[in-house]
Write an enzyme that holds these catalytic residues in place. Sequence first.
Site: not given
Lengths: 368, 368
Positions: B145, B307, B340
Amino acid sequence: MGLKQQLLFQKEAFILENGATLQPVEIGYETYGQLNADKSNAILLLHALTGTAHAAKHHEADTPGWWDDYIGPGKALDTDRFFVICPNVFGGCSGSTGPSSINPKTGIPYRLSFPGFSVKDIVRVQYELIKTLHISKLKAVIGGSMGGMQATEWAICYSDHVNSVINIASPLAASPDAIGFNLIQRMAILNDPDFNDGNYIAQPEGGLATARMVGMMTYRTSELFSKRFERFTVAESSKSAFSKEHFQIESYLQYQGDSFVERFDANSYLYLTKAIDLFDVIRSQESEAPPYSHIKIPYLLIGITSDQLFRISDLRRDFELLKAAGVPVTYHEIDSEYGHDAFLVHSEVIKFAPILTEFLLPTEKIAH
Amino acid sequence: MGLKQQLLFQKEAFILENGATLQPVEIGYETYGQLNADKSNAILLLHALTGTAHAAKHHEADTPGWWDDYIGPGKALDTDRFFVICPNVFGGCSGSTGPSSINPKTGIPYRLSFPGFSVKDIVRVQYELIKTLHISKLKAVIGGSMGGMQATEWAICYSDHVNSVINIASPLAASPDAIGFNLIQRMAILNDPDFNDGNYIAQPEGGLATARMVGMMTYRTSELFSKRFERFTVAESSKSAFSKEHFQIESYLQYQGDSFVERFDANSYLYLTKAIDLFDVIRSQESEAPPYSHIKIPYLLIGITSDQLFRISDLRRDFELLKAAGVPVTYHEIDSEYGHDAFLVHSEVIKFAPILTEFLLPTEKIAH
């Protein structure tokens, strides 16, 4: 020509699903076309969360409505043939009784003393309106998003009073995902410094704007935002300490948020989003059949593949449930990069209108 | 064993990308395993937005870290072979200089007087830390991320000082969609009644909690929420006027929001989300080649199909861009209902760990 208002529940109070009572109830609505002699050509059109009774222009110079593309001579809701009635939602803030209405017992607005209500309550009020118009049977009930949930309740509760129902982009029950986004929107409002437990003087601007911005993220798609805004920045620099750069997507969302504050009551927003969360015609009481299985009239379900609010997977599940229960359901999926709001977007009319026209036509032929 | 802290930029100020200066800068970090004699086995591990330097337990009784599943003897980041360094991000609030740090010139916290910074600034500080540890070349830089964005900057800026880079679930540029959600999160904080232009005494709780709740919606998936929470309600009734019913998804999100307030500084959140928004190594200055095209070392990109924050379509685009530019890129897609956050979820380790192990192994063999 514009907004008409009708007082309902004047003699006897409206008893809501949760047992609370309200008296009287006023409903604002607009109409398009002419009601025929035998009162058989009426279509009830139900708006989405932030919509109003003003579905279309009444004349050229009129302000645009939210479904001008679909209402008028020769259009899907052909005003040469149909009489279209579009009420403002019960609990709303554009002509119908809601939290911002004056409570006759106190002389001040209800605000958070307004009773909690359900989509079924909204629909029961609409049914009262239809009765006062002496219409015993509607040709169709049509709604999108929250309006689609209402259309579904019509199909369940009042199938003797409507020939067919069209539900655009709403599931048979709000998903946890949708509930989560609605909760966040209410949090933003409740936490606004001006909210004052609902007794605000001016609107809780920042919170309501933020709520609207969250909503916009779910009404459109990442694909659309990527195509439209890319990573373009705006000319005027941001005032924020953490960065001077400001992206077009940010300006767009902030404009959407700010302009919403001018037209929508924050308390109404709390109640209506909660009504959406509570909507569930799949769950049944103990050994009873689920509510949706009671639909006996033609039911058109339209899903939007890219919908980020009410996911296509849920609408596909609903189609299977309805089919398995023997509901006379027709299902269409629309491919659109616009997501949930596609049914409100001008360029997408061509995808929806023929489906509506085809679905409404046979009933029309039978009726003649 | 726990948090170490290192002062950097003591003699000369840190000059940020935007020209602002800061002096000194302190970086908190934790390490796992042993640095070998020739200092060739160090891996720099970079956490996501709300992570910390505490990536794993240092002993059985230690508090869990965010990547215990991946760090330890025999695990993907094998501490029998590798020396893992995990710094808290510059601008953060868990051991590194950030908006909540005391400004030595004033004796009070910087708060919104902290300079705006970029992902590249974050990485430049990390490079200084690596230099003080006398490590001239890292075996790998790994991040997920926001940490993945930093890993990408390492590959671009410091390819002489790292053998290979692993970027999990981050694109080469934040999408308008991600920027929109970050804006909304900042709005929720800025609009909190206790925010006080960043000079809050206690945290702006409601706003920061709401921001976290928005984040959670993008870190997971609607499928996961549907499966886990369905439309279950919680025993205690809601206090809200608009409804007494409260769903499990609401309790879950509110718990996530409330617990976040206890561990994360609101001002840091504003700066870090903006740094994410500004991240863009696709856009190039005038006629120059785009930054990503300068990556000359093995680069592993891992996308997660579900995601909702950094869409798989963007990661696929990035893979094509990297490949076309001749970057030695390897691309994997992970199927997971967790969205995610999948790379932080215990049950999904089996999907990620073998890919990391395989990618790290060849370099290891060559080095020996």
